[in-house]
Scaffold this motif. Sequence first.
Motif, PDB file in Angstrom:
ATOM      1  N   GLY A 132      39.789  48.387  44.149  1.00 27.79           N
ATOM      2  CA  GLY A 132      40.813  49.420  44.046  1.00 27.79           C
ATOM      3  C   GLY A 132      41.157  49.693  42.602  1.00 27.79           C
ATOM      4  O   GLY A 132      40.728  48.978  41.695  1.00 27.79           O
ATOM      5  N   THR A 133      41.918  50.747  42.399  1.00 27.03           N
ATOM      6  CA  THR A 133      42.373  51.084  41.046  1.00 27.03           C
ATOM      7  C   THR A 133      43.880  51.248  41.056  1.00 27.03           C
ATOM      8  O   THR A 133      44.499  51.415  42.107  1.00 27.03           O
ATOM      9  CB  THR A 133      41.743  52.382  40.538  1.00 27.03           C
ATOM     10  OG1 THR A 133      42.156  53.458  41.391  1.00 27.03           O
ATOM     11  CG2 THR A 133      40.232  52.305  40.508  1.00 27.03           C
ATOM     12  N   GLU A 134      44.437  51.182  39.865  1.00 23.03           N
ATOM     13  CA  GLU A 134      45.858  51.462  39.711  1.00 23.03           C
ATOM     14  C   GLU A 134      46.024  52.337  38.472  1.00 23.03           C
ATOM     15  O   GLU A 134      45.235  52.239  37.533  1.00 23.03           O
ATOM     16  CB  GLU A 134      46.652  50.160  39.576  1.00 23.03           C
ATOM     17  CG  GLU A 134      46.182  49.287  38.445  1.00 23.03           C
ATOM     18  CD  GLU A 134      46.773  47.879  38.537  1.00 23.03           C
ATOM     19  OE1 GLU A 134      47.608  47.650  39.424  1.00 23.03           O
ATOM     20  OE2 GLU A 134      46.387  47.039  37.727  1.00 23.03           O
ATOM     21  N   PRO A 135      47.026  53.204  38.482  1.00 27.44           N
ATOM     22  CA  PRO A 135      47.206  54.085  37.334  1.00 27.44           C
ATOM     23  C   PRO A 135      47.504  53.285  36.067  1.00 27.44           C
ATOM     24  O   PRO A 135      48.233  52.297  36.111  1.00 27.44           O
ATOM     25  CB  PRO A 135      48.393  54.976  37.733  1.00 27.44           C
ATOM     26  CG  PRO A 135      49.051  54.286  38.880  1.00 27.44           C
ATOM     27  CD  PRO A 135      48.006  53.452  39.552  1.00 27.44           C
ATOM     28  N   ILE A 156      44.168  46.354  49.136  1.00 28.31           N
ATOM     29  CA  ILE A 156      44.136  45.401  48.020  1.00 28.31           C
ATOM     30  C   ILE A 156      44.749  44.071  48.447  1.00 28.31           C
ATOM     31  O   ILE A 156      44.213  42.995  48.163  1.00 28.31           O
ATOM     32  CB  ILE A 156      44.870  45.987  46.799  1.00 28.31           C
ATOM     33  CG1 ILE A 156      44.087  47.188  46.255  1.00 28.31           C
ATOM     34  CG2 ILE A 156      45.080  44.927  45.725  1.00 28.31           C
ATOM     35  CD1 ILE A 156      44.844  48.041  45.268  1.00 28.31           C
ATOM     36  N   ALA A 157      45.869  44.158  49.164  1.00 26.39           N
ATOM     37  CA  ALA A 157      46.535  42.941  49.629  1.00 26.39           C
ATOM     38  C   ALA A 157      45.620  42.152  50.576  1.00 26.39           C
ATOM     39  O   ALA A 157      45.585  40.917  50.540  1.00 26.39           O
ATOM     40  CB  ALA A 157      47.853  43.286  50.308  1.00 26.39           C
ATOM     41  N   ALA A 158      44.870  42.879  51.413  1.00 24.45           N
ATOM     42  CA  ALA A 158      43.958  42.202  52.348  1.00 24.45           C
ATOM     43  C   ALA A 158      42.871  41.458  51.582  1.00 24.45           C
ATOM     44  O   ALA A 158      42.519  40.313  51.918  1.00 24.45           O
ATOM     45  CB  ALA A 158      43.350  43.224  53.308  1.00 24.45           C
ATOM     46  N   TRP A 159      42.335  42.097  50.552  1.00 31.40           N
ATOM     47  CA  TRP A 159      41.323  41.428  49.718  1.00 31.40           C
ATOM     48  C   TRP A 159      41.920  40.198  49.034  1.00 31.40           C
ATOM     49  O   TRP A 159      41.290  39.151  48.935  1.00 31.40           O
ATOM     50  CB  TRP A 159      40.782  42.394  48.661  1.00 31.40           C
ATOM     51  CG  TRP A 159      39.488  43.026  49.042  1.00 31.40           C
ATOM     52  CD1 TRP A 159      39.300  44.261  49.585  1.00 31.40           C
ATOM     53  CD2 TRP A 159      38.188  42.440  48.898  1.00 31.40           C
ATOM     54  NE1 TRP A 159      37.965  44.487  49.792  1.00 31.40           N
ATOM     55  CE2 TRP A 159      37.250  43.385  49.379  1.00 31.40           C
ATOM     56  CE3 TRP A 159      37.724  41.219  48.417  1.00 31.40           C
ATOM     57  CZ2 TRP A 159      35.875  43.134  49.381  1.00 31.40           C
ATOM     58  CZ3 TRP A 159      36.348  40.973  48.425  1.00 31.40           C
ATOM     59  CH2 TRP A 159      35.446  41.926  48.915  1.00 31.40           C
ATOM     60  N   SER A 160      43.145  40.357  48.562  1.00 32.55           N
ATOM     61  CA  SER A 160      43.785  39.235  47.877  1.00 32.55           C
ATOM     62  C   SER A 160      43.941  38.047  48.816  1.00 32.55           C
ATOM     63  O   SER A 160      43.690  36.899  48.441  1.00 32.55           O
ATOM     64  CB  SER A 160      45.154  39.666  47.331  1.00 32.55           C
ATOM     65  OG  SER A 160      45.802  38.565  46.719  1.00 32.55           O
ATOM     66  N   ARG A 161      44.348  38.345  50.069  1.00 29.94           N
ATOM     67  CA  ARG A 161      44.498  37.253  51.042  1.00 29.94           C
ATOM     68  C   ARG A 161      43.153  36.605  51.344  1.00 29.94           C
ATOM     69  O   ARG A 161      43.036  35.382  51.449  1.00 29.94           O
ATOM     70  CB  ARG A 161      45.136  37.779  52.333  1.00 29.94           C
ATOM     71  CG  ARG A 161      46.628  38.034  52.226  1.00 29.94           C
ATOM     72  CD  ARG A 161      47.244  38.253  53.606  1.00 29.94           C
ATOM     73  NE  ARG A 161      46.645  39.388  54.309  1.00 29.94           N
ATOM     74  CZ  ARG A 161      47.045  40.660  54.159  1.00 29.94           C
ATOM     75  NH1 ARG A 161      48.025  40.947  53.330  1.00 29.94           N
ATOM     76  NH2 ARG A 161      46.450  41.626  54.829  1.00 29.94           N
ATOM     77  N   ALA A 162      42.115  37.445  51.485  1.00 33.16           N
ATOM     78  CA  ALA A 162      40.793  36.903  51.815  1.00 33.16           C
ATOM     79  C   ALA A 162      40.277  36.018  50.691  1.00 33.16           C
ATOM     80  O   ALA A 162      39.695  34.948  50.934  1.00 33.16           O
ATOM     81  CB  ALA A 162      39.829  38.064  52.087  1.00 33.16           C
TER      82      ALA A 162
END
Lengths: 396, 459
Positions: free
Chosen positions: B272-275, B306-312
């Motif tokens: 993902g990206t963030e500004p 993004i949160a799902a990836w972080s948890r994984a």
Amino acid sequence: MSDVPAALPASAPLPASATVVVVGAGVTGLSAAWWLARSGVDVVVIDKGIVGWEASGRNGGGASHYQSPLFAEEQRLWPQMDELLGYPTEYQRERIIIQRDAALLDHYRAVGRMCSAMGYRVDDLDSAQAQAMVPLTDATCLGGIHLRFGGHANPQRTVQAYAWALQDLGGRIVQHCAATGFATAGGRVTGVETARGTIACDAVVVAAGPQAAALLAPIGIDFPVTAARAEMIVTEPAPLMPIGGVDGNGLYGRQTLRGNLAFGGGPHEWIATTGDGPEARPASPLIRSLARRVAEMFPRAAHLNVIRSWAGIVENTPDGRPILDRVGNVTVATMSGVGFGLSPASGHAIRDLVVDGECSFADIAKLGLARFADLEPDWREQRGWAAQAADTGLAA
Amino acid sequence: MTVDVFDLTGKIAPPEARYDVVVVGAGSAGTAAAIEAAEGGRSVLLVDENPVPPGMMGTDVPLFYGGRMTAAAANPARMVEAIFAANPLLETAFDAGVEVLLGTCAWGLYRNGPAMRTLPGAMLGLADADRAWMVGYGELVLATGARDVVLGFPGWDRPGVMGAQALYALLTRYEALSTRRVLILGSDRLALETALLARAHFIEVAGIVEIGDTVRAPAELVAHVVAAGITIHTGTVIARAEGGIDGVERAVLLRDGIEIVVAVDTICLAIGTEPATELLDASGPADAAIRLVGDCAGSGSDRAAIAAWSRAIGAVAAPETIVCQCEEVSRADLLGVQPPRYLDRPIALAARSLATLGHDGPVDPDQIKRLTRAGMGACQGRRCRTQVACILSEASGLSVNPATYRAPVRPIPLKLLADWDEVAAMAAGWDVWFGIPTQWTPYAKIGTDDEAVGGNMHV
């Protein structure tokens, strides 16, 4: 500052009562509460924000204050603080002051002689000795003084250590809970009012920084302080110098144990604050002048990247000296912008004022409110310390 | 009225130049905004930090390059050429009268507002390889783009783990990517387009990894990727990166408890990206004179993904997995709110953690930053602040914001940031502290004839 969503739960439930309520979880209030808790006093600290969030947690970390009546106690306590608190403060002993300007060097040599006369050893350093002690400087350094006392610590880590040590002794801390006033009866404060309710108490300590003035006025205590913003910069880490507490060239600060050079100094800006504290803590392009002076002081570090800057809001009294006094069952405290290093001792003095009515280890009579009895209402304007109005200087 | 000579008023010099419009970021959105303003008859400055000095790229400024630049990145003239070749609109901007400064970063935005009234006007701090200076503006257009969300799996601190924006920049803007074989993490449009871009530049794509059971990108894009023969591993997570002195040599994936080893020299985070809004974040809320255009005006990628990836990744990471590379802060240290490793850890600290801190009130990311040092390093938190916020949110069950940015939002050497041309009032009104002589009177002398002895002596 980042905003925490309002939906988050509030902090711990508001205690109904405590023997002593300390208003302000800055370094002075926390130390006072810790000293009270050490004496077995049931103490609650409340703060508008989180512990040590204003100037207490973002200052130069110095611990070498010869001018204070608390100096001896400051020097006695700092080497013990990690052990007494049970948490690391990063305290490091001794300081060096170097200069590139002959007149300033003479000036600080005189300070050194004065400290020596007080029984605290100070060695003069010539240029070669200074360069050996401060490897990041070079031959532009004319010399300096080596204080064989004093030192420095990490401000944020220290305030957190006070807070945790206080909790370990049973003291309670209520964050995000500003004091809004006092309940009184028979001329005494009987409780501290907050938006979440009132905490009944036998005595109160007000160590609320710039917010103390507005808080104390309604109970008839004129507490003359005014707030200003001061700024610091920090570089990426450099190799550790033998002594990290190096001042000079118009700067105060330290090399952290990580190696970062963290320094401040120079002009301040007088600002208005509200009961909730400062509206913001912006740094300014002053950081370029700080960078210049750090580069001048440490030519061998001039290539290091500046990676942060920040500002802190501090209050000053009309003479720049602390107020440590007790009025009835209200003990009032400000260290007038020089509170971090003296905190082990100021907390002890406040504890003594609250419990015994007088300081047991030092004469602090000259730090009382009485000296301001004839203070004129426009004392800020007389000194050029009034905050500029919002509409000045705004033209783009 | 009395003047405090040590007050900041009158000491900050006016900006050395002022433009009707200053645009930060010479990507397509920024360049277009600059051209439009210039064609409207306004004076326009367009700055872009690219080409970034190779030393800075080595510390992942401004993107997560992961050490996969070729030697070409050290040739500034070639890099400038490459930038012009990549963005033909820059020529148009020149022709329209825009002043274009490449290799020039914007490191600080300063405006009068609450607690600051003394500036001679709003100003932007700029720096190139030789100096720093301030410019004023009538309008400030921020076109600073987006940066990758970086999540740290075991081994992510090896050279060769990089971000998709950095990969894109090295391939298209700089033509200076050393990657030969890449694994891509994420399956959104960003990830699949990155895979196709790499393939178009003759870089072998060893696969795409998606933690979910379905590919997130639109079907049409998926079809392109499948047609290109690129494997998409769904229901799979990256377990670790392995390698040697040159960095990544293998990615080890985990699917249904089974490890899959993939030989690659690069692992690209395209989750993902963030500004990239750090200039504004460090300065305060936008005002009427500030406009955001392009990717920095967006909200970034889907936070839930993004949160799902972080948890994984958290599920496969070890307690000792590094979160903050600069300060070597591990997940366990972060969650335990433990001090850095160069400090002793007394027994009492073992009882302290994020949970106990949470009892004191809402978790403040800046408090945790200062206590653990995660995000306090030379990269200025660019690499780890988002994942720190993800980890703190997961552990606390609350929504914890990333820690704040501070100016300078680009690392600037002391001697370069320094103002060597101050107004005279600065030195004349400089004191170590507040310049209140009575503050330093030795206590014993207060109220005596010697009260003035000592003078203004801050120690």
